[in-house]
Design a protein around this motif. Sequence first.
Motif, mmCIF file in Angstrom:
data_model
loop_
_atom_site.group_PDB
_atom_site.id
_atom_site.type_symbol
_atom_site.label_atom_id
_atom_site.label_comp_id
_atom_site.label_asym_id
_atom_site.label_seq_id
_atom_site.Cartn_x
_atom_site.Cartn_y
_atom_site.Cartn_z
ATOM 1 N N MET A 1 0.826 -1.222 0.000
ATOM 2 C CA MET A 1 0.000 0.000 0.000
ATOM 3 C C MET A 1 0.856 1.265 0.000
ATOM 4 O O MET A 1 0.524 2.241 -0.634
ATOM 5 N N GLY A 3 4.215 1.324 -0.758
ATOM 6 C CA GLY A 3 5.421 1.220 -1.575
ATOM 7 C C GLY A 3 5.416 2.197 -2.725
ATOM 8 O O GLY A 3 4.378 2.761 -3.070
ATOM 9 N N THR A 5 6.653 3.207 -6.813
ATOM 10 C CA THR A 5 6.698 2.525 -8.094
ATOM 11 C C THR A 5 8.073 2.646 -8.728
ATOM 12 O O THR A 5 8.709 3.701 -8.643
ATOM 13 N N LEU A 23 2.421 -6.566 -9.454
ATOM 14 C CA LEU A 23 0.973 -6.670 -9.605
ATOM 15 C C LEU A 23 0.634 -6.957 -11.052
ATOM 16 O O LEU A 23 1.220 -6.382 -11.960
ATOM 17 N N ALA A 25 -1.834 -6.926 -14.382
ATOM 18 C CA ALA A 25 -2.555 -5.794 -14.975
ATOM 19 C C ALA A 25 -3.927 -5.632 -14.351
ATOM 20 O O ALA A 25 -4.379 -4.518 -14.084
ATOM 21 N N GLU A 27 -4.814 -6.506 -11.320
ATOM 22 C CA GLU A 27 -4.708 -6.050 -9.932
ATOM 23 C C GLU A 27 -4.416 -4.561 -9.865
ATOM 24 O O GLU A 27 -4.914 -3.849 -8.997
ATOM 25 N N ALA A 28 -3.569 -4.117 -10.767
ATOM 26 C CA ALA A 28 -3.160 -2.718 -10.726
ATOM 27 C C ALA A 28 -4.171 -1.802 -11.395
ATOM 28 O O ALA A 28 -4.062 -0.586 -11.312
ATOM 29 N N LYS A 29 -5.173 -2.396 -12.011
ATOM 30 C CA LYS A 29 -6.122 -1.582 -12.761
ATOM 31 C C LYS A 29 -6.954 -0.730 -11.804
ATOM 32 O O LYS A 29 -7.406 -1.201 -10.770
ATOM 33 N N LYS A 30 -7.133 0.483 -12.172
ATOM 34 C CA LYS A 30 -7.861 1.406 -11.331
ATOM 35 C C LYS A 30 -9.176 1.757 -12.027
ATOM 36 O O LYS A 30 -9.197 1.904 -13.249
ATOM 37 N N PHE A 83 -7.592 3.823 -0.894
ATOM 38 C CA PHE A 83 -8.001 2.439 -1.146
ATOM 39 C C PHE A 83 -9.512 2.313 -1.126
ATOM 40 O O PHE A 83 -10.109 1.697 -2.013
#
Lengths: 109, 346
Positions: A1, A3, A5, A23, A25, A27-30, A83
Motif C-alpha cells: 500500500m 510502496g 513505483t 501486480l 494488470a 490487480e493494478a487496474k484502477k 483504497f
Amino acid sequence: MMGFTFSDLDTPVIKGTSGILVLSASEAKKGQRTACLQCGRCLKACPIGLQPTKLFKKINAGKYADALKLNLLDCKECGCCAFVCPANIPLVQGFRLGKRMAPKPPKKG
Amino acid sequence: MKMNNNFIIESSPHLHHPDSTSRIMLDVIIALVPAGIWGVFVFGVKALIVIAVSIIGAVLGEYIMCKVFKKFTLTDYSAVLTGLLVGYNMPPAVPLFVPFLASLFAMLIVKWAFGGLGCNWMNPALGGRLFVFFSWTGYMTKWSAPSTNFATIDAVGGASPLGFVKTGMMDFTGSVSGPVEYMKQAGYEVGYMDLFLGNISGCIGEVSALLLILGGIYLLYRKVITWEIPGAYLITFAVFTWVFGGLKFTHSLFTGDVLFNLLSGGLMLGAIYMATDMVTTPLSSKGQIIFGIGCGFLTFLIRFYGSFPEGVSLAIVLMNMAVPLIDRFSKTKVFGVEPVKKGAKK
C-alpha cells in the motif's frame, strides 16, 4: 500500500529493499475517477482521524494554508483513504503535492 | 516521462477496493426494485408507466447537462436512481407530465445548477418531488386504492392512511384509542398487517414497508448505507411519537401509536433510501447521528403539528440545508493533536 513505483526494470535491489511486489494488470487496474460522493468512507478509514475529502478539496483549489489547518502534515500517506474511495480519487497523491506546496513554517531563532 | 508502456506508473496505494460510484448507485437501484414491483402489482401498469416516465425525464435532464458541461456521467447510474426515486414518490394516478417535470427539475436545477454529482446540497429526488408537490398539490394528493385485482384498478380511493387520519381528526370529538381504531370507526379499514405488507394507498414505492426494509438490509450488508442515519432517524421519530403521539387523541403522554406512524407514509422510503444519500449527508458518524435525530424530530413535528400529513420529504430537505453546519461541529478527532481551546494563548 505504501510502496513506491519503479519506472525502470534496471533499478537495483539494495540492502534496504524489503520486498518487491509485482501486480498483474488486473490487480493494478484502477476504476474510472468520478466526482466525490461525500460518502465519508475516507474519514472512517483514516487511522489519524483526518478528513481526507476536505483536505483534498482544499489542495485541489490551491488553498494550501487551509489544508495545513486541517492537519495536513499529520497524514502519513498510508493510503487507506485512497483504497476505499469509490470515486477513485488520487487522495494520497494530492496530499503529497499539498505537503510540497504548503507554506513552510517560519524558522525558529 | 519516457518509459516502458507496459507498466502502470502511479502514486501509492496501488490496490483499490472494487467498489465504485456506479456500483453504489446500482446497489441502491437493486435494493429498490422489489418495492417497485410491489407498487406496480397493487396499483397496476399505470404505476410502471409513471416510474418509466420519471426515469426517462431524469436521464434526459442528465444528458442535456452533460452536453452543456461537456462531461459524460450517464454511466454512473445516478440519474437512473434519481428518476427511480422520483417515480416512487408519485401517486399512481398522477398525470404523466408531473413526474417528467419533477425529474427534469431534480436534474437541471437541484443537481446540475450546483455542479452535478457530489456538489448538490439537496437530495435531487426530494427536490423534484417537493417542486411538483407545491405546484400541483391536487394531482399529488389524489390516491388510488390498492388492488390485487386488475379489474378494479382505476377505482379512486380515498386518502392515504396518514392523510385520512390527519384531516379526520381536525373535527373529531369522539374518543378512540389511536389512529387505527379511528379509521375503523370511520369505515376505512386498515390494519397493521396491511400497513406492513403494503396493502394501502399511497405513493408507488412507499407502500410496502416490508420490501423497503428488506432492501435496506441488503444495502447495510453491502455497506452502501450505515446504520447511523436510518437508526437515529427511526428511533428518534419512534420515541417522540411514543411520548407525544397520544396527545392528539386526548390521551396522556407515552401512549402514541408508534407502529402505525412508523409503517405509514414515506417514512421507510425516506429513512432508508433518501436520508442516506451520501452527497447530502454529513461525513462523520457523529454528524450522521445528529442528522438522523434532526430528521426524526422534524418529521414528528410536521406530521403531528404541521398542515401536511407527510413530513418526511420536508424534514430531510430541511436537514440537508443544515449539513455544512453539522459537518463543522462534528469534525473527527485528530490522533495525537490537542484540541485548540478558544482564546488560549500560544
